[in-house]
Write an enzyme that holds these catalytic residues in place. Structure first.
Site, PDB file in Angstrom:
ATOM      1  N   GLU A   1      59.541  53.611  43.056  1.00  0.00           N
ATOM      2  CA  GLU A   1      60.100  55.255  43.167  1.00  0.00           C
ATOM      3  C   GLU A   1      58.510  55.548  43.878  1.00  0.00           C
ATOM      4  O   GLU A   1      59.584  57.179  44.675  1.00  0.00           O
ATOM      5  CB  GLU A   1      59.336  55.595  41.252  1.00  0.00           C
ATOM      6  CG  GLU A   1      59.924  54.552  40.341  1.00  0.00           C
ATOM      7  CD  GLU A   1      59.539  55.101  39.468  1.00  0.00           C
ATOM      8  OE1 GLU A   1      60.302  55.710  38.995  1.00  0.00           O
ATOM      9  OE2 GLU A   1      58.761  54.245  38.799  1.00  0.00           O
TER      10      GLU A   1
ATOM     11  N   GLU B   1      60.536  47.839  34.776  1.00  0.00           N
ATOM     12  CA  GLU B   1      60.221  48.475  33.906  1.00  0.00           C
ATOM     13  C   GLU B   1      60.701  47.840  32.545  1.00  0.00           C
ATOM     14  O   GLU B   1      59.956  47.816  31.990  1.00  0.00           O
ATOM     15  CB  GLU B   1      60.049  49.871  34.182  1.00  0.00           C
ATOM     16  CG  GLU B   1      58.817  50.728  34.602  1.00  0.00           C
ATOM     17  CD  GLU B   1      59.928  50.106  36.403  1.00  0.00           C
ATOM     18  OE1 GLU B   1      60.743  49.274  36.917  1.00  0.00           O
ATOM     19  OE2 GLU B   1      59.071  51.390  37.309  1.00  0.00           O
TER      20      GLU B   1
HETATM   21  N1  COA Z   1      49.205  45.973  37.743  1.00  0.00           N
HETATM   22  C1  COA Z   1      47.927  45.414  38.011  1.00  0.00           C
HETATM   23  N2  COA Z   1      47.458  44.321  38.615  1.00  0.00           N
HETATM   24  C2  COA Z   1      48.558  43.619  39.252  1.00  0.00           C
HETATM   25  C3  COA Z   1      49.524  44.435  39.639  1.00  0.00           C
HETATM   26  C4  COA Z   1      50.135  45.472  38.688  1.00  0.00           C
HETATM   27  N3  COA Z   1      51.132  45.915  38.690  1.00  0.00           N
HETATM   28  N4  COA Z   1      50.476  43.334  40.512  1.00  0.00           N
HETATM   29  C5  COA Z   1      49.679  42.456  40.651  1.00  0.00           C
HETATM   30  N5  COA Z   1      48.464  42.265  40.644  1.00  0.00           N
HETATM   31  C6  COA Z   1      47.314  42.116  40.671  1.00  0.00           C
HETATM   32  C7  COA Z   1      47.357  40.599  40.176  1.00  0.00           C
HETATM   33  O1  COA Z   1      46.926  41.016  38.889  1.00  0.00           O
HETATM   34  C8  COA Z   1      46.348  40.035  40.403  1.00  0.00           C
HETATM   35  O2  COA Z   1      45.199  40.228  39.696  1.00  0.00           O
HETATM   36  P1  COA Z   1      43.446  39.255  40.057  1.00  0.00           P
HETATM   37  O3  COA Z   1      43.861  38.269  41.687  1.00  0.00           O
HETATM   38  O4  COA Z   1      42.892  40.144  40.176  1.00  0.00           O
HETATM   39  O5  COA Z   1      44.171  37.971  39.349  1.00  0.00           O
HETATM   40  C9  COA Z   1      46.644  40.702  41.953  1.00  0.00           C
HETATM   41  O6  COA Z   1      47.611  41.721  41.320  1.00  0.00           O
HETATM   42  C10 COA Z   1      47.819  39.307  42.828  1.00  0.00           C
HETATM   43  O7  COA Z   1      49.324  39.232  42.223  1.00  0.00           O
HETATM   44  P2  COA Z   1      49.088  38.290  41.939  1.00  0.00           P
HETATM   45  O8  COA Z   1      50.040  38.636  40.712  1.00  0.00           O
HETATM   46  O9  COA Z   1      47.987  36.755  41.718  1.00  0.00           O
HETATM   47  O10 COA Z   1      50.316  37.476  43.096  1.00  0.00           O
HETATM   48  P3  COA Z   1      51.471  36.547  42.949  1.00  0.00           P
HETATM   49  O11 COA Z   1      51.508  36.537  44.264  1.00  0.00           O
HETATM   50  O12 COA Z   1      51.118  35.540  41.997  1.00  0.00           O
HETATM   51  O13 COA Z   1      52.340  37.533  41.988  1.00  0.00           O
HETATM   52  C11 COA Z   1      54.140  39.637  42.055  1.00  0.00           C
HETATM   53  C12 COA Z   1      53.286  38.416  42.772  1.00  0.00           C
HETATM   54  C13 COA Z   1      54.430  40.553  42.365  1.00  0.00           C
HETATM   55  C14 COA Z   1      55.120  38.727  41.530  1.00  0.00           C
HETATM   56  C15 COA Z   1      53.111  39.822  40.822  1.00  0.00           C
HETATM   57  O14 COA Z   1      51.910  40.450  41.152  1.00  0.00           O
HETATM   58  C16 COA Z   1      53.891  40.472  39.377  1.00  0.00           C
HETATM   59  O15 COA Z   1      54.928  40.294  39.602  1.00  0.00           O
HETATM   60  N6  COA Z   1      52.412  42.331  39.831  1.00  0.00           N
HETATM   61  C17 COA Z   1      53.304  42.520  38.679  1.00  0.00           C
HETATM   62  C18 COA Z   1      54.752  43.745  38.749  1.00  0.00           C
HETATM   63  C19 COA Z   1      55.170  44.727  37.645  1.00  0.00           C
HETATM   64  O16 COA Z   1      54.988  43.849  36.511  1.00  0.00           O
HETATM   65  N7  COA Z   1      54.857  45.941  38.357  1.00  0.00           N
HETATM   66  C20 COA Z   1      55.060  47.129  36.664  1.00  0.00           C
HETATM   67  C21 COA Z   1      55.806  47.795  37.474  1.00  0.00           C
HETATM   68  S1  COA Z   1      55.972  48.756  35.922  1.00  0.00           S
END
Ligand code: COA
Length: 249
Positions: free
Chosen positions: A111, A131
């Protein structure tokens, strides 16, 4: 606490880099505050163009999920009256704006990118709006911007049907301006920005404003609706449970 945002000038362009890389540039309230403050800085206001960018792993993985729990209506209203308006503030910048995108560009991160005029993505960038799976909806301008940009069918495809979209697919859909080789998004955005900076500045700014004002009425109504819908959905058990599930993965 280290700053979550870096601002630098390169020729006539201001580059704003999100620097919460260890959290994939998840948009926390602190990051929003720094972004909103940066938008008022002279180095940015005086630049001919602005480029937003992130790190190699992520432009941004979206809203910080840890901050999305347990919000009541008063907190949601005051959020949108404050830093929750960050995407609108970016969209309201008078000069042409770019997003240079590598890695994940999800949720509120997408966004934010949609609030800029142009999106330059590297070939491995990944786009998505998770979302609805979290029991909420894109509410930083994403729904109305996508409808205006892509039309309702494509907007629904992206928001409801698709989990992730690759950079070439995003380009095909009209979401992304240009796809470049890995690691080249920022340099390419800067080339475009400097080209625009060489145009008569007043003409570039006024033209941007004229184009944006054509959708102004629909935009403000759409935004209000989005925020009200978020306020409603964020308080459902579905949203609570889905966010908890995602965080405990
Ligand atoms: N909010 C808070 N923390 C987040 C985040 C988010 N939206 N996206 C990633 N992080 C954090 C993870 O918790 C992790 O923190 P940690 O190392 O302290 O545990 C760090 O960033 C790395 O993320 P990780 O999930 O370990 O990386 P990955 O390569 O395995 O996966 C994604 C990457 C993007 C697929 C996964 O992080 C994800 O699905 N994130 C959320 C996406 C989401 O739903 N966004 C919100 C939209 S409303």
């Amino acid at each position: 606490m280290p700053e979550l945002l870096e601002l630098r000038r390169e020729q006539r362009t201001c580059i704003v880099t999100l620097r919460r890389e260890h959290k994939l540039n998840a948009i926390s309230s602190e990051l929003e505050r720094e972004l909103c403050a940066a938008l008022d800085r002279n180095e940015l206001r005086e630049a001919a163009c602005v480029v937003l960018t992130g790190g190699a792993r992520a432009f941004s993985a979206g809203a910080d999920l840890n901050e999305m729990r347990g919000l009541d209506p008063a907190a949601i209203v005051s959020y949108y009256e404050g830093t929750g308006d960050f995407a609108e503030r970016v969209a309201g910048l008078p000069q042409p704006t770019f997003s240079a995108i590598s890695g994940y560009c999800l949720g509120g991160g997408l966004e934010l990118a949609l609030a800029t005029d142009f999106r330059i993505a590297d070939e491995h960038a990944v786009f998505g709006l998770p979302e609805v799976g979290l029991g909420i909806l894109p509410s930083s301008g994403g729904t109305h911007r996508l409808v205006q940009m892509l039309g309702p069918a494509r907007a629904k495809e992206l928001i409801l049907l698709r989990d992730r979209v690759s950079a070439p697919e995003a380009h095909h859909m009209g979401l992304v301006t240009e796809v470049v080789g890995e690691g080249e998004a920022l340099s390419r955005a800067l080339i475009h920005a400097e080209r625009l900076a060489a145009l008569p500045q007043l003409a570039a700014r006024v033209t941007k404003r004229v184009i944006d004002s054509m959708s102004e009425g629909a935009r403000s109504a759409g935004l209000e609706l989005e925020r009200l819908a978020y306020g409603l959905l964020a308080q459902t058990p579905d949203a609570e449970e889905a966010t908890e599930r995602r965080l405990s993965k």
